[in-house]
Design an enzyme around this catalytic site. Structure first.
Site, short mmCIF file in Angstrom:
data_model
loop_
_atom_site.label_atom_id
_atom_site.label_comp_id
_atom_site.label_asym_id
_atom_site.label_seq_id
_atom_site.Cartn_x
_atom_site.Cartn_y
_atom_site.Cartn_z
N GLY A 16 -24.84 18.19 4.04
CA GLY A 16 -25.38 19.41 4.67
C GLY A 16 -26.78 19.23 5.23
N ASP A 71 -23.56 19.30 15.15
CA ASP A 71 -24.79 19.84 14.54
C ASP A 71 -25.59 20.71 15.50
OD1 ASP A 71 -24.83 19.17 11.85
OD2 ASP A 71 -25.32 17.09 12.32
N GLU A 141 -33.45 15.70 13.83
CA GLU A 141 -32.60 15.22 12.74
C GLU A 141 -32.02 13.86 13.11
OE1 GLU A 141 -29.12 17.67 12.00
OE2 GLU A 141 -28.23 16.08 10.79
N ILE A 149 -27.73 0.24 9.16
CA ILE A 149 -28.36 -0.69 10.11
C ILE A 149 -28.63 0.02 11.44
CG2 ILE A 149 -27.91 -2.72 11.56
CD1 ILE A 149 -26.44 -3.93 9.19
N GLN A 193 -34.46 8.43 -5.98
CA GLN A 193 -35.58 7.48 -6.04
C GLN A 193 -35.28 6.26 -5.17
OE1 GLN A 193 -36.84 6.54 -10.08
NE2 GLN A 193 -35.97 8.45 -10.79
N CYS A 382 -9.14 28.10 26.15
CA CYS A 382 -8.98 26.92 26.99
C CYS A 382 -7.52 26.47 27.03
CB CYS A 382 -9.94 25.82 26.55
SG CYS A 382 -10.22 24.63 27.88
N HIS A 508 -14.97 28.38 26.71
CA HIS A 508 -15.15 28.21 25.26
C HIS A 508 -16.16 29.23 24.75
CE1 HIS A 508 -12.87 24.48 24.56
NE2 HIS A 508 -13.14 24.26 25.84
N GLU A 510 -16.55 30.41 21.94
CA GLU A 510 -17.02 30.14 20.57
C GLU A 510 -18.41 29.53 20.52
OE1 GLU A 510 -14.63 28.56 22.19
OE2 GLU A 510 -14.41 26.45 21.61
N1 GLN Z 1 -6.50 19.76 27.95
C1 GLN Z 1 -6.83 20.91 28.71
C2 GLN Z 1 -7.63 20.58 29.95
O1 GLN Z 1 -8.20 19.53 30.04
C3 GLN Z 1 -7.57 21.92 27.84
C4 GLN Z 1 -8.91 21.45 27.40
C5 GLN Z 1 -9.49 22.26 26.28
O2 GLN Z 1 -8.77 22.97 25.57
N2 GLN Z 1 -10.77 22.14 26.05
O3 GLN Z 1 -7.71 21.38 30.85
#
Ligand code: GLN
Length: 542
Positions: A16, A71, A141, A149, A193, A382, A508, A510
């Site tokens: 973490g 990250d 980080e 290495i 340590q 997507c 995306h 998210e």
């Molecule tokens: N494989 C699909 C594309 O390239 C969807 C990509 C994804 O879900 N990020 O369009």
């Protein structure tokens, strides 16, 4: 001039380190300081875009289109900032720059070496983050564990930075594991340590030790660490497992670490404003209700492969005081003659996750048919949008062989096909449609209502798109294109108006969700899921 906090990891990986450093960043943000994160990754890949999510977890995408380590996602969520490609430094990127400079003749005949040429390039890239963002603090980080290495040039670079920037402007923070062993669960400090000794051998003496421990650390254990590792007692910070990752900054604050960091860096001593953070943590640890959302994907064996989606769901529950439980469903499973009802019959919402390649596709189609027909709230992301279009084309429009060019390049009905700008691209690295692109939202759609806006920018990472030859037919049969690129060429969002909640995006969303600002599409999904769960409190398997 920015101050620098350098974060290294000791003993083992996966303890973490990212959350610990993001939490330190939050302590500074709660005091009104601006923080720019940077992740230094020792691998030779130029970026994370070509790495398998099974091995490395999610590829995080920045607004300017860099494909980075996950990250950076933690940093964006904890610090509520948008990182740029500057925040991701890899060995591959560093060496590429150095070799290009050598080819140009920039080194004027010098023998190009790790010290100083490679280390200078690492320092230049780190300083650029401070210079271009104007942040008060750069939080850097170093990936991997001390002793590897491949991370040595990075460690050497941060060692030099203390001399360059001055002691008061640099802080070394070492995140380490305090294990328990034996029948009485004795707490052991020896591995710590050793890893501090390893750091010292390369010239770095940590200023702070973040000690990851499953149990409370008695003061004599902290004293021992302080003594052996040559730090004051208040620089030995206990970091126990939290009920939610978002609680970690509050735990550090309670341990007095926020004050320690500002003093150590010579920053103004300000009172922290923890109100917003405390409120969201309260909602997370004392939820009043819960819903279960299934995530159907092909990399579910690695829980980190969909990290930002999982976090976005957690955020979406916060305003509702709802815990969002995730049921992971490997799409292959749905191809094994398992009735989708047995896996999805009792969930309150479904997400079809992003992905690449043909494995598990038929399983996603099975799931989608069930979700569409049974009115379960659905969000497609997507590849999830592409699958929703393929399922609809097959089972509603009657195009039996509907598929994507990605899965079957010779197929007749490619309802999803490669984008024209992508057609002649051969290199795989960094060549997708990446980063923020605008999307216009059509009036009277769910998308427009959820976003509350006519135009949005979202991050992308794809090569394929809905084939415009099929757009009319999809529309005639009841699928609404609710979001389009400003030139009308690309389908960005679709929805089904006669379904309680069925929406998908080529982007995306998210990556843009924050605990204090949940993303509207995820919020919409969780609200629809809550409505379904109160309508059918025990939606048992039918
Ligand atoms: N494989 C699909 C594309 O390239 C969807 C990509 C994804 O879900 N990020 O369009």
């Amino acid at each position: 001039m920015a101050k620098y906090v350098f974060v290294t990891g000791g003993v083992v990986s996966s303890i973490g380190k990212g959350i610990a450093s993001a939490s330190v960043g939050r302590l500074l943000r709660n005091r009104g300081f601006s923080v720019a994160p940077v992740k230094l990754d020792p691998y030779i890949n130029v970026d994370a875009g070509t790495m398998n999510p099974f091995q490395h977890g999610e590829v995080f995408v920045t607004t300017d289109g860099a494909e980075t380590d996950l990250d950076l996602g933690h940093y964006e969520r904890f610090l509520d900032v948008n990182c740029s490609s500057l925040s991701s430094i890899t060995t591959g990127k560093v060496y590429r720059n150095v070799i290009e400079a050598e080819r140009r003749g920039d080194y004027l005949g010098a023998t190009v070496q790790v010290i100083p040429h490679v280390t200078n390039e690492i320092k230049r890239l780190m300083r650029r983050v401070g210079d271009e963002t104007g942040a008060d603090v750069v939080l850097a980080e170093i990936g991997g564990t001390v002793g590897d290495i491949e991370s040595l040039p990075f460690l050497e670079a941060i060692r030099q930075m203390r001399n360059d920037e001055g002691r008061d402007n640099t802080m070394y923070m070492h995140v380490t594991l305090i294990p328990q062993v034996g029948p009485w669960g004795e707490i052991k400090t020896k591995p710590t340590q050793h890893s501090v000794t390893a750091l010292r051998q390369i010239g770095i003496s940590p200023d702070v030790l973040i000690c990851r421990s499953d149990v409370p650390m008695p003061v004599d254990v902290r004293e021992k660490i302080a003594l052996f590792c040559d730090v004051p007692l208040d620089a030995v910070v206990e970091s126990r497992n939290a009920r939610t990752i978002y609680e970690v900054p509050l735990m550090y604050e309670a341990a007095g670490f926020g004050r320690f960091v500002t003093e150590r860096l010579g920053l103004e001593n300000r009172e922290p404003n923890n109100t917003e953070w405390q409120a969201l943590v309260k909602s997370l640890v004392e939820p009043e209700k819960s819903v279960t959302i299934a995530i159907v994907g092909k990399y579910t064996a690695n829980g980190d492969a969909y990290k930002s989606i999982a976090e976005a769901l957690v955020h979406a529950g916060i305003p509702q005081n709802a815990a969002v439980n995730i049921r992971w469903i490997e799409s292959d499973q749905l191809e094994q003659d398992i009735d989708p009802r047995t896996l999805l019959g009792d969930v309150h919402g479904v997400i079809i996750a992003p992905g690449f390649g043909g494995r598990g596709i038929e399983g996603k189609i099975e799931a989608l048919r069930y979700v569409r027909e049974s009115g379960i709230p659905f969000l497609g992301i997507c590849l999830g949008l592409q699958m929703a279009v393929i399922e609809f084309a097959r089972n509603v429009c009657g195009i039996e062989g509907a598929t994507s060019q990605e899965f079957d390049p010779g197929a007749k009905d490619q309802v999803v096909a490669v984008m024209p700008d992508q057609a002649n691209i051969e290199d795989k690295g960094g060549t997708m449609r990446l980063g923020n692109y605008p999307c216009n939202l059509e009036p009277g759609t769910l998308a427009r209502r959820l976003y509350g806006s006519t135009r949005v920018d979202e991050r992308h990472r794809h090569r394929y798109e809905v084939n415009n030859d099929y757009r009319e037919l999809l529309k005639e049969q009841g699928m609404r294109v609710s979001g389009v690129s400003p030139d009308y060429r690309l389908v960005e969002m679709i929805e089904l108006p006669n379904h309680p909640f069925f929406i998908a995006t080529q982007a995306h969303p998210e990556f843009g969700s924050r605990p204090n600002r949940p993303h509207p599409l995820f919020r919409g999904l969780v609200e629809a899921a809550l409505a379904r769960s109160s309508a059918q409190p025990s939606a048992a398997v039918m």
